[in-house]
Enzyme design. Structure first.
Site, PDB file in Angstrom:
ATOM      1  N   ARG A 166       0.828  -1.227   0.000  1.00 46.28           N
ATOM      2  CA  ARG A 166       0.000   0.000   0.000  1.00 46.28           C
ATOM      3  C   ARG A 166       0.859   1.274   0.000  1.00 46.28           C
ATOM      4  NH1 ARG A 166      -3.047  -3.662  -0.661  1.00 46.28           N
ATOM      5  NH2 ARG A 166      -5.185  -3.835   0.091  1.00 46.28           N
ATOM      6  N   SER A 240     -10.637  -0.771   3.172  1.00 52.30           N
ATOM      7  CA  SER A 240      -9.886  -0.940   4.421  1.00 52.30           C
ATOM      8  C   SER A 240      -9.440   0.426   4.918  1.00 52.30           C
ATOM      9  CB  SER A 240      -8.631  -1.782   4.194  1.00 52.30           C
ATOM     10  OG  SER A 240      -8.968  -3.035   3.702  1.00 52.30           O
ATOM     11  N   GLU A 336      -4.809   3.484   6.331  1.00 50.31           N
ATOM     12  CA  GLU A 336      -4.512   3.260   4.917  1.00 50.31           C
ATOM     13  C   GLU A 336      -5.122   4.400   4.087  1.00 50.31           C
ATOM     14  OE1 GLU A 336      -5.693   1.728   1.238  1.00 50.31           O
ATOM     15  OE2 GLU A 336      -6.176  -0.071   2.395  1.00 50.31           O
TER      16      GLU A 336
HETATM   17  N1  EPU Z   1     -10.899 -10.985   9.843  1.00 53.42           N
HETATM   18  C1  EPU Z   1     -11.535 -11.059  11.055  1.00 53.42           C
HETATM   19  N2  EPU Z   1     -12.460 -10.104  11.359  1.00 53.42           N
HETATM   20  C2  EPU Z   1     -12.780  -9.100  10.506  1.00 53.42           C
HETATM   21  C3  EPU Z   1     -12.103  -9.012   9.267  1.00 53.42           C
HETATM   22  C4  EPU Z   1     -11.161  -9.978   8.960  1.00 53.42           C
HETATM   23  O1  EPU Z   1     -11.292 -11.964  11.848  1.00 53.42           O
HETATM   24  O2  EPU Z   1     -13.633  -8.276  10.843  1.00 53.42           O
HETATM   25  C5  EPU Z   1      -9.953 -12.037   9.472  1.00 53.42           C
HETATM   26  C6  EPU Z   1     -10.526 -12.887   8.350  1.00 53.42           C
HETATM   27  O3  EPU Z   1     -11.320 -13.931   8.834  1.00 53.42           O
HETATM   28  C7  EPU Z   1      -9.287 -13.390   7.651  1.00 53.42           C
HETATM   29  C8  EPU Z   1      -8.287 -12.283   7.868  1.00 53.42           C
HETATM   30  O4  EPU Z   1      -8.769 -11.482   8.940  1.00 53.42           O
HETATM   31  O5  EPU Z   1      -8.819 -14.569   8.240  1.00 53.42           O
HETATM   32  C9  EPU Z   1      -8.070 -11.428   6.629  1.00 53.42           C
HETATM   33  O6  EPU Z   1      -9.317 -10.889   6.239  1.00 53.42           O
HETATM   34  P1  EPU Z   1      -9.673 -10.549   4.700  1.00 53.42           P
HETATM   35  O7  EPU Z   1      -9.397 -11.735   3.830  1.00 53.42           O
HETATM   36  O8  EPU Z   1     -11.064 -10.014   4.685  1.00 53.42           O
HETATM   37  O9  EPU Z   1      -8.605  -9.486   4.268  1.00 53.42           O
HETATM   38  P2  EPU Z   1      -7.987  -8.226   5.020  1.00 53.42           P
HETATM   39  O10 EPU Z   1      -6.592  -8.566   5.396  1.00 53.42           O
HETATM   40  O11 EPU Z   1      -8.894  -7.772   6.102  1.00 53.42           O
HETATM   41  C10 EPU Z   1      -6.936  -7.249   2.862  1.00 53.42           C
HETATM   42  C11 EPU Z   1      -6.917  -5.946   2.124  1.00 53.42           C
HETATM   43  C12 EPU Z   1      -8.211  -5.759   1.353  1.00 53.42           C
HETATM   44  C13 EPU Z   1      -8.373  -6.912   0.372  1.00 53.42           C
HETATM   45  C14 EPU Z   1      -8.366  -8.221   1.169  1.00 53.42           C
HETATM   46  C15 EPU Z   1      -8.421  -9.458   0.279  1.00 53.42           C
HETATM   47  C16 EPU Z   1      -5.506  -4.446   3.421  1.00 53.42           C
HETATM   48  C17 EPU Z   1      -5.455  -3.252   4.317  1.00 53.42           C
HETATM   49  N3  EPU Z   1      -6.728  -4.841   3.050  1.00 53.42           N
HETATM   50  O12 EPU Z   1      -7.963  -7.159   3.846  1.00 53.42           O
HETATM   51  O13 EPU Z   1      -8.094  -4.559   0.602  1.00 53.42           O
HETATM   52  O14 EPU Z   1      -9.582  -6.804  -0.357  1.00 53.42           O
HETATM   53  O15 EPU Z   1      -7.149  -8.316   1.944  1.00 53.42           O
HETATM   54  O16 EPU Z   1      -7.194  -9.687  -0.293  1.00 53.42           O
HETATM   55  O17 EPU Z   1      -4.464  -4.992   3.071  1.00 53.42           O
HETATM   56  C18 EPU Z   1      -8.543  -2.224   0.672  1.00 53.42           C
HETATM   57  O18 EPU Z   1      -7.325  -2.065   0.647  1.00 53.42           O
HETATM   58  O19 EPU Z   1      -9.349  -1.262   0.699  1.00 53.42           O
HETATM   59  C19 EPU Z   1      -9.072  -3.585   0.707  1.00 53.42           C
HETATM   60  C20 EPU Z   1     -10.372  -3.840   0.852  1.00 53.42           C
END
Ligand code: EPU
Length: 340
Positions: A166, A240, A336
């Site tokens: 990012r 995010s 972010e």
């Molecule tokens: N999780 C939780 N609780 C929550 C949210 C997530 O326990 O409320 C856990 C999920 O169960 C999972 C892990 O955290 O095991 C990761 O969650 P998720 O796959 O939803 O991805 P993220 O790490 O929360 C990142 C990116 C997203 C992108 C997703 C999918 C960042 C800051 N965010 O989110 O990007 O869509 O991975 O690859 O890196 C964005 O940048 O705006 C964005 C949406």
């Protein structure tokens, strides 16, 4: 090109924050951009704000006391191809997801995992957008940008842009110096399917997909995102709100003793990237609402505006979350989303 005064930016930012731009001007061609830079030279150099899709910004003041330049450069052009790839130039004002759909239609592979990300193409290199195991840096050949002070267009190879999680040089050393006009993508002729991230494989199975294709992956990503992330057309948000923080392996091991279910992924350098959504949920914020500012009920990493929250109310909520995560886990979350 027309200069407008006191324009509300509510419909130009995905958080739906009502904020007034003192001066507002749209440019639709490189010539118009040059014309603006020359005619408003001083105010642009002093202070200006470049608005793309408005999907990664939180306005915290009622008024922006400078000139807002709205980038509406359009056009997608296949420049050339070689045995492996197509080279496609995309103007910065093109909508990101529409561009992804054009790639799927044409069999240009590489951005299917990045389906349904809000915002415009011009913003994609600035924060190196990423999702489901793919980052934009993987498919960028070069970026063309207008240097405001030198009044000229320059082209940079991906290697010159210091891409990181990012992050890019446009967020650090070159902040506010350039206006991105065009991104040149290198898209594969033979797809390199990535389906092991974020349960894409499970979603494909649910969809009954037998033969993999970039369209099937795009459809799976759209289904996953739509189930977790609020649609900005219905609930204001900027995806995010925080980055996933990285911590030392030894600190992670300590936390794991106290919180065995904590979620972390090993980075190339051995540090651990923690799922901030998990931390925020564990700290009890998921689904929290105060007035019209809230923490989304399906994905705690996303802060939302239920209607009439002000930018400073959302910002205050983010402060409280940062403080609480620091207190509970000793981890400092970083935003972010850009704050203005
Ligand atoms: N999780 C939780 N609780 C929550 C949210 C997530 O326990 O409320 C856990 C999920 O169960 C999972 C892990 O955290 O095991 C990761 O969650 P998720 O796959 O939803 O991805 P993220 O790490 O929360 C990142 C990116 C997203 C992108 C997703 C999918 C960042 C800051 N965010 O989110 O990007 O869509 O991975 O690859 O890196 C964005 O940048 O705006 C964005 C949406």
């Amino acid at each position: 090109m027309q200069l407008q005064k006191n324009i509300s930016l509510k419909k130009f930012n995905s958080f739906g924050i009502d904020c007034i731009a003192r001066d507002f001007v749209i440019f639709k061609s490189n010539n118009e951009l040059i014309e603006i830079a020359e005619s408003f030279q001083n105010s642009i150099l002093d202070s200006h704000f470049i608005l793309g899709g408005g999907s990664n910004i939180l306005f915290t003041s009622k008024k922006i006391d400078c000139i807002v330049l709205k980038n509406e450069l359009c056009g997608i052009q296949l420049l050339r191809e070689n045995e492996e790839a197509f080279f496609v130039a995309v103007a910065a004002g093109e909508n990101w997801h529409q561009f992804v759909l054009t790639c799927i239609e044409n069999g240009w592979a590489g951005v299917e995992n990045l389906s349904l990300i809000p915002g415009n193409v011009g913003a994609s290199p600035i924060q190196n957008i990423g999702a489901y195991g793919v980052e934009i840096k993987d498919v960028i050949e070069s970026v063309e940008a207008y240097h405001i002070a030198d009044k000229c267009f320059q082209t940079f190879s991906a290697a010159e842009l210091d891409f990181d999680y990012r992050d890019s040089i446009f967020k650090s050393r070159w902040k506010n110096q350039f206006i991105i006009s065009k991104v040149i993508f290198r898209l594969n002729k033979v797809p390199n399917f990535k389906i092991s991230y974020g349960s894409i494989d499970a979603e494909l199975e649910k969809m009954g997909i037998q033969t993999l294709s970039i369209r099937a992956i795009s459809d799976a990503v759209i289904r996953i995102r739509s189930s977790k992330l609020p649609n900005p057309a219905l609930i204001g948000n900027a995806g995010s709100f925080f980055k996933n923080p990285s911590i030392l392996k030894q600190d992670f091991d300590q936390l794991k003793i106290q919180f065995p279910e904590i979620i972390g992924y090993t980075n190339k350098n051995g540090s651990i990237k923690i799922a901030a959504g998990w931390l925020i949920e564990k700290a009890g914020w998921k689904g929290f609402r105060e007035g019209d500012a809230g923490c989304h009920a399906n994905q705690a990493l996303v802060l939302v505006n239920y209607g009439n929250a002000t930018g400073s109310e959302i910002f205050t909520l983010s402060e409280k979350i940062i403080e609480s995560i620091h207190k509970e886990f000793g981890i400092l979350l970083e935003r972010e989303v850009n704050i203005y």
